[in-house]
Design a protein around this motif. Structure first.
Motif, PDB file in Angstrom:
ATOM      1  N   LEU A 103      -3.143  -0.968   9.395  1.00  0.00           N
ATOM      2  CA  LEU A 103      -3.474  -0.385   8.097  1.00  0.00           C
ATOM      3  C   LEU A 103      -2.211  -0.045   7.309  1.00  0.00           C
ATOM      4  CD1 LEU A 103      -5.580   0.752   6.123  1.00  0.00           C
ATOM      5  CD2 LEU A 103      -5.509   2.901   7.418  1.00  0.00           C
ATOM      6  N   GLU A 104      -1.203   0.462   7.991  1.00  0.00           N
ATOM      7  CA  GLU A 104       0.058   0.805   7.338  1.00  0.00           C
ATOM      8  C   GLU A 104       0.728  -0.442   6.759  1.00  0.00           C
ATOM      9  OE1 GLU A 104       2.371   2.827  10.242  1.00  0.00           O
ATOM     10  OE2 GLU A 104       1.043   4.566  10.340  1.00  0.00           O
ATOM     11  N   ILE A 105       0.704  -1.534   7.523  1.00  0.00           N
ATOM     12  CA  ILE A 105       1.306  -2.779   7.040  1.00  0.00           C
ATOM     13  C   ILE A 105       0.502  -3.325   5.863  1.00  0.00           C
ATOM     14  CG2 ILE A 105       1.929  -5.140   7.646  1.00  0.00           C
ATOM     15  CD1 ILE A 105       3.655  -2.888   8.904  1.00  0.00           C
ATOM     16  N   ALA A 106      -0.822  -3.226   5.948  1.00  0.00           N
ATOM     17  CA  ALA A 106      -1.677  -3.690   4.849  1.00  0.00           C
ATOM     18  C   ALA A 106      -1.380  -2.923   3.571  1.00  0.00           C
ATOM     19  CB  ALA A 106      -3.147  -3.533   5.235  1.00  0.00           C
ATOM     20  N   ALA A 107      -1.223  -1.617   3.692  1.00  0.00           N
ATOM     21  CA  ALA A 107      -0.914  -0.780   2.526  1.00  0.00           C
ATOM     22  C   ALA A 107       0.452  -1.140   1.947  1.00  0.00           C
ATOM     23  CB  ALA A 107      -0.960   0.696   2.914  1.00  0.00           C
ATOM     24  N   LEU A 108       1.402  -1.503   2.823  1.00  0.00           N
ATOM     25  CA  LEU A 108       2.732  -1.885   2.357  1.00  0.00           C
ATOM     26  C   LEU A 108       2.675  -3.195   1.577  1.00  0.00           C
ATOM     27  CD1 LEU A 108       5.750  -1.229   2.349  1.00  0.00           C
ATOM     28  CD2 LEU A 108       5.950  -2.443   4.535  1.00  0.00           C
ATOM     29  N   VAL A 109       1.880  -4.140   2.057  1.00  0.00           N
ATOM     30  CA  VAL A 109       1.715  -5.409   1.338  1.00  0.00           C
ATOM     31  C   VAL A 109       1.135  -5.149  -0.053  1.00  0.00           C
ATOM     32  CG1 VAL A 109       0.462  -7.603   1.271  1.00  0.00           C
ATOM     33  CG2 VAL A 109       1.466  -6.817   3.421  1.00  0.00           C
ATOM     34  N   MET A 110       0.109  -4.299  -0.107  1.00  0.00           N
ATOM     35  CA  MET A 110      -0.497  -3.969  -1.395  1.00  0.00           C
ATOM     36  C   MET A 110       0.516  -3.294  -2.316  1.00  0.00           C
ATOM     37  SD  MET A 110      -3.188  -4.047  -3.308  1.00  0.00           S
ATOM     38  CE  MET A 110      -4.522  -4.439  -2.146  1.00  0.00           C
ATOM     39  N   LYS A 111       1.318  -2.411  -1.749  1.00  0.00           N
ATOM     40  CA  LYS A 111       2.349  -1.720  -2.531  1.00  0.00           C
ATOM     41  C   LYS A 111       3.340  -2.711  -3.112  1.00  0.00           C
ATOM     42  CE  LYS A 111       5.961   1.814  -1.997  1.00  0.00           C
ATOM     43  NZ  LYS A 111       6.630   2.727  -1.017  1.00  0.00           N
ATOM     44  N   PHE A 112       3.765  -3.682  -2.299  1.00  0.00           N
ATOM     45  CA  PHE A 112       4.713  -4.677  -2.763  1.00  0.00           C
ATOM     46  C   PHE A 112       4.105  -5.544  -3.871  1.00  0.00           C
ATOM     47  CE2 PHE A 112       7.327  -4.744   1.432  1.00  0.00           C
ATOM     48  CZ  PHE A 112       8.038  -3.641   0.982  1.00  0.00           C
ATOM     49  N   TYR A 113       2.816  -5.879  -3.729  1.00  0.00           N
ATOM     50  CA  TYR A 113       2.184  -6.700  -4.761  1.00  0.00           C
ATOM     51  C   TYR A 113       2.224  -5.979  -6.104  1.00  0.00           C
ATOM     52  CZ  TYR A 113      -1.046  -9.707  -7.246  1.00  0.00           C
ATOM     53  OH  TYR A 113      -1.599 -10.561  -8.174  1.00  0.00           O
ATOM     54  N   LYS A 114       1.892  -4.695  -6.089  1.00  0.00           N
ATOM     55  CA  LYS A 114       1.876  -3.925  -7.335  1.00  0.00           C
ATOM     56  C   LYS A 114       3.282  -3.762  -7.898  1.00  0.00           C
ATOM     57  CE  LYS A 114      -2.437  -1.430  -6.564  1.00  0.00           C
ATOM     58  NZ  LYS A 114      -3.124  -0.119  -6.493  1.00  0.00           N
ATOM     59  N   GLN A 115       4.271  -3.587  -7.029  1.00  0.00           N
ATOM     60  CA  GLN A 115       5.652  -3.471  -7.502  1.00  0.00           C
ATOM     61  C   GLN A 115       6.110  -4.776  -8.143  1.00  0.00           C
ATOM     62  OE1 GLN A 115       8.011  -2.222  -4.142  1.00  0.00           O
ATOM     63  NE2 GLN A 115       7.478  -0.061  -4.387  1.00  0.00           N
ATOM     64  N   VAL A 116       5.786  -5.894  -7.502  1.00  0.00           N
ATOM     65  CA  VAL A 116       6.189  -7.196  -8.038  1.00  0.00           C
ATOM     66  C   VAL A 116       5.508  -7.462  -9.376  1.00  0.00           C
ATOM     67  CG1 VAL A 116       6.040  -9.691  -7.681  1.00  0.00           C
ATOM     68  CG2 VAL A 116       6.754  -8.207  -5.803  1.00  0.00           C
ATOM     69  N   SER A 117       4.252  -7.033  -9.513  1.00  0.00           N
ATOM     70  CA  SER A 117       3.547  -7.226 -10.779  1.00  0.00           C
ATOM     71  C   SER A 117       4.247  -6.482 -11.916  1.00  0.00           C
ATOM     72  CB  SER A 117       2.098  -6.753 -10.666  1.00  0.00           C
ATOM     73  OG  SER A 117       2.027  -5.343 -10.493  1.00  0.00           O
ATOM     74  N   GLU A 118       4.999  -5.425 -11.567  1.00  0.00           N
ATOM     75  CA  GLU A 118       5.768  -4.662 -12.553  1.00  0.00           C
ATOM     76  C   GLU A 118       7.232  -5.096 -12.559  1.00  0.00           C
ATOM     77  OE1 GLU A 118       5.203  -0.619 -11.407  1.00  0.00           O
ATOM     78  OE2 GLU A 118       3.068  -0.606 -11.904  1.00  0.00           O
ATOM     79  N   GLN A 119       7.520  -6.190 -11.836  1.00  0.00           N
ATOM     80  CA  GLN A 119       8.871  -6.750 -11.720  1.00  0.00           C
ATOM     81  C   GLN A 119       9.854  -5.731 -11.128  1.00  0.00           C
ATOM     82  OE1 GLN A 119      10.215  -8.801 -15.241  1.00  0.00           O
ATOM     83  NE2 GLN A 119       8.242  -9.794 -15.579  1.00  0.00           N
TER      84      GLN A 119
END
Length: 213
Positions: A103-119
């Motif tokens: 779950l922690e790794i899944a949340a990190l992936v989601m966090k990275f996706y949102k960060q990348v969407s904001e460049q």
């Protein structure tokens, strides 16, 4: 552990969640790989070859599966990522993980996706830099050590604890990302694993049986 919202998600109205901008997509792929590599349970399985001789390749395949979740879907949530990780561990490494690490790794992936969407790429770059530094130092922290059986008097005194030789071999990532190539660390095949009571743990087909934490 900080509370994680398993219902957190990202979605688009049309198309898929794959970034049209090549730089963003490459950064997200790198971030996903770094998140998966950060998963200690998976690192243990790879370094001890619980998935067989191609355990490192299986880890890269898992990275690709997570990336494809976004590339092929209009919506992805944290729970879907976690379930995908856990199923992959069970299918490819015959290892059941029943803690919250997936779950922690899944949340990190989601966090990275949102960060990348904001460049925003700083956190991904920092994690990648730490991984490179660790690789250069040759840090290996996830090995299962084979212990001598204290209840077997027939074992020769000259037979000490078996040493596991680690090989670090360069491999191309299964995912084509716009970053320097990652290097896999693979260990030699382990001998019998003996518990504290002197009983040998059963391994089948060269793969460790399910491991619950």
């Amino acid at each position: 552990m900080t509370s994680i919202d398993t219902t957190e998600f990202v979605e688009v109205e049309t198309g898929t969640l794959k970034f049209e901008n090549e730089t963003q997509q490459a950064k997200f792929e790198l971030g996903t790989c770094m998140a998966v590599y950060k998963w200690e349970e998976l690192a243990t399985a790879v370094e001890n070859s619980w998935g067989g001789a191609n355990s490192a390749e299986k880890r890269d395949w898992i990275c690709g599966v997570i990336i494809d979740l976004f590339a092929e879907s209009k919506a992805v949530d944290v729970q879907l990522i976690e379930e995908t990780l856990l199923y992959a561990m069970l299918d490819e490494f015959d290892t059941e993980v029943d803690n919250d690490s997936g779950l922690e790794i899944a949340a990190l992936v989601m966090k990275f996706y949102k960060q990348v969407s904001e460049q925003k790429y700083d956190e991904i770059a920092q994690l990648y830099a730490k991984w490179l530094e660790k690789k250069e130092r040759g840090v290996q922290n996830h090995h299962v050590h084979v212990q001598e059986d204290p209840n077997n008097p027939d074992v020769s005194d000259n037979e000490g604890e078996e040493e596991v030789e680690n090989e670090a071999e360069a491999e191309d990532m299964a995912i084509d990302i716009d970053e320097p190539e990652l290097v896999e660390h693979q260990s030699a095949e382990l001998g019998p694993i003996v518990d504290d009571d002197g009983f040998e743990l059963v391994q089948k087909g060269g793969r460790r049986s399910k491991s619950r934490r």
